[in-house]
Motif scaffolding. Structure first.
Motif, PDB file in Angstrom:
ATOM      1  N   ARG A 119       0.868  -1.174   0.000  1.00 55.91           N
ATOM      2  CA  ARG A 119       0.000   0.000   0.000  1.00 55.91           C
ATOM      3  C   ARG A 119       0.907   1.227   0.000  1.00 55.91           C
ATOM      4  N   PHE A 120       0.835   2.029  -1.058  1.00 56.27           N
ATOM      5  CA  PHE A 120       1.774   3.146  -1.171  1.00 56.27           C
ATOM      6  C   PHE A 120       1.308   4.379  -0.411  1.00 56.27           C
ATOM      7  N   ASP A 121       2.266   5.028   0.250  1.00 53.01           N
ATOM      8  CA  ASP A 121       1.989   6.323   0.890  1.00 53.01           C
ATOM      9  C   ASP A 121       2.165   7.461  -0.119  1.00 53.01           C
ATOM     10  N   TYR A 122       3.164   7.277  -1.026  1.00 54.46           N
ATOM     11  CA  TYR A 122       3.471   8.336  -1.998  1.00 54.46           C
ATOM     12  C   TYR A 122       3.688   7.745  -3.387  1.00 54.46           C
TER      13      TYR A 122
ATOM     14  N   PRO B 275      -2.500   6.889  -2.344  1.00 53.99           N
ATOM     15  CA  PRO B 275      -1.224   7.571  -2.103  1.00 53.99           C
ATOM     16  C   PRO B 275      -1.302   9.055  -2.441  1.00 53.99           C
ATOM     17  N   LYS B 276      -0.426   9.819  -1.808  1.00 52.80           N
ATOM     18  CA  LYS B 276      -0.281  11.237  -2.121  1.00 52.80           C
ATOM     19  C   LYS B 276       0.616  11.316  -3.359  1.00 52.80           C
TER      20      LYS B 276
ATOM     21  N   SER C 286       8.399   5.156   4.800  1.00 54.45           N
ATOM     22  CA  SER C 286       7.292   5.356   3.853  1.00 54.45           C
ATOM     23  C   SER C 286       7.370   4.317   2.732  1.00 54.45           C
TER      24      SER C 286
END
Ligand SMILES: *Cc1c(COP(=O)(O)O)cnc(C)c1O
Length: 321
Positions: free
Chosen positions: A170-173, A198-199, A294
């Motif tokens: 699961r990506f944060d960015y 993600p952002k 992250s």
């Protein structure tokens, strides 16, 4: 239809870069499309040319700089469709062609040079010439900056979400080099569909913050409107602090990052786009703006053919140890 030929591009984790940086680095390899030398322009043009085919087009007119990846991808994809291509280059005539322009020439595109201020008129003339010859030309903005290009990256966000799910991450960015802003806009709107998506961090390769973010926002708004969804362009992250003074300019930090990424983990970046964006990401991780641990997806937009444009020192004779 060209868009149907585009298979999902690979998503790979780079363990050594991750370990060195203290974050998880995955790379979404849009540099590795099998068509036309790869890169984000191939994904955009897949959609743009498919629109053209639906309109019955059999030729195209576009523009770019002498080192433009868009120009190379346009010429090769046009050849693949059996289309004529006229390309206006807003640079001085080149005595020695760079790799992108050379490929465009080999692909049979008709290339003309002009001043930047002349581009619109010259493109209109090229359109008229093709029409007079009985062709139906498609007008393609420089960089593939248009709604169809943004849609390509809106769909690409879904492609990554599927791959992330399959890989159990699961990506944060999501980090990307941002030029005309179409790629970032498509990804931004694409990921805003997911509750905890993600952002998207866009790192400028061409424009200052005011101009660059305005381009991303207007492109995101246009895309949202065409999809009939509420605009979420308010949260656009566009960072120009690693611009190095403008398009096609790189500094020591960019060149050092390119060398470091290649040496540390065999990741290939270039000085005009992906290397600049990766250097920016690396700095933000170092400064803590992007927190340790992250989960990061670096969206590789291509550009290997511009690698030699960097300011590389000659290979030193190394003592044999
Ligand atoms: C064109 C290009 C970009 C920028 O994409 P935009 O959609 O114009 O923001 C980034 N990387 C590479 C390699 C490119 O050729």
């Amino acid at each position: 239809m060209p868009e149907k030929h585009l298979q999902p591009t690979p998503l790979r984790k780079y363990c050594r870069l991750s370990e060195e940086m203290g974050v998880s680095i995955w790379v979404k390899h849009d540099d590795l499309f099998p068509e036309a030398g790869g890169g984000n322009k191939v994904r955009k043009l897949g959609h743009i040319l498919a629109d053209g085919l639906r309109q019955g087009c059999d030729a195209m007119v576009t523009t770019g700089s002498a080192c433009s990846n868009h120009v190379r991808a346009s010429a090769l994809m046009a050849a693949n469709l059996g289309w004529r291509a006229k390309i206006i280059i807003h640079d001085a005539p080149q005595t020695r062609l760079g790799e992108n322009l050379l490929l465009a020439d080999l692909a049979g595109a008709e290339i003309a040079f002009c001043e930047r201020g002349e581009v619109a008129r010259r493109m209109d003339e090229a359109m008229a010439e093709l029409s007079r010859e009985g062709r139906r030309p498609l007008y393609v903005w420089g960089g593939g900056h248009c709604l169809a290009g943004a849609k390509a990256y809106f769909e690409a966000a879904g492609e990554l979400a599927d791959q992330a799910q399959q890989s159990g991450c699961r990506f944060d960015y999501v980090c990307v080099a941002s030029g005309t802003g179409t790629t970032q806009a498509g990804l931004h709107v694409g990921f805003s569909r997911f509750a905890d998506g993600p952002k998207v961090l866009g790192f400028s390769v061409a424009h200052d913050k005011a101009r660059g973010s305005e381009k991303v926002i207007s492109s995101a708004d246009e895309l949202a409107k065409s999809l009939g969804i509420r605009s979420r362009s308010a949260g656009v992250n566009f960072d120009d602090s690693f611009l190095c003074g403008g398009y096609a300019r790189a500094d020591k930090n960019v060149c050092e990052t390119i060398r470091w990424a290649a040496r540390t983990d065999g990741l290939v970046l270039d000085p005009i786009y992906s290397g600049k964006a990766f250097a920016a990401l690396r700095s933000q991780v170092r400064s803590g703006l992007v927190p340790q641990d992250s989960q990061i997806c670096f969206w590789h937009t291509g550009g290997l053919l511009n690698l030699v444009s960097g300011d590389w020192p000659p290979l030193q004779k190394r003592p044999i140890s």
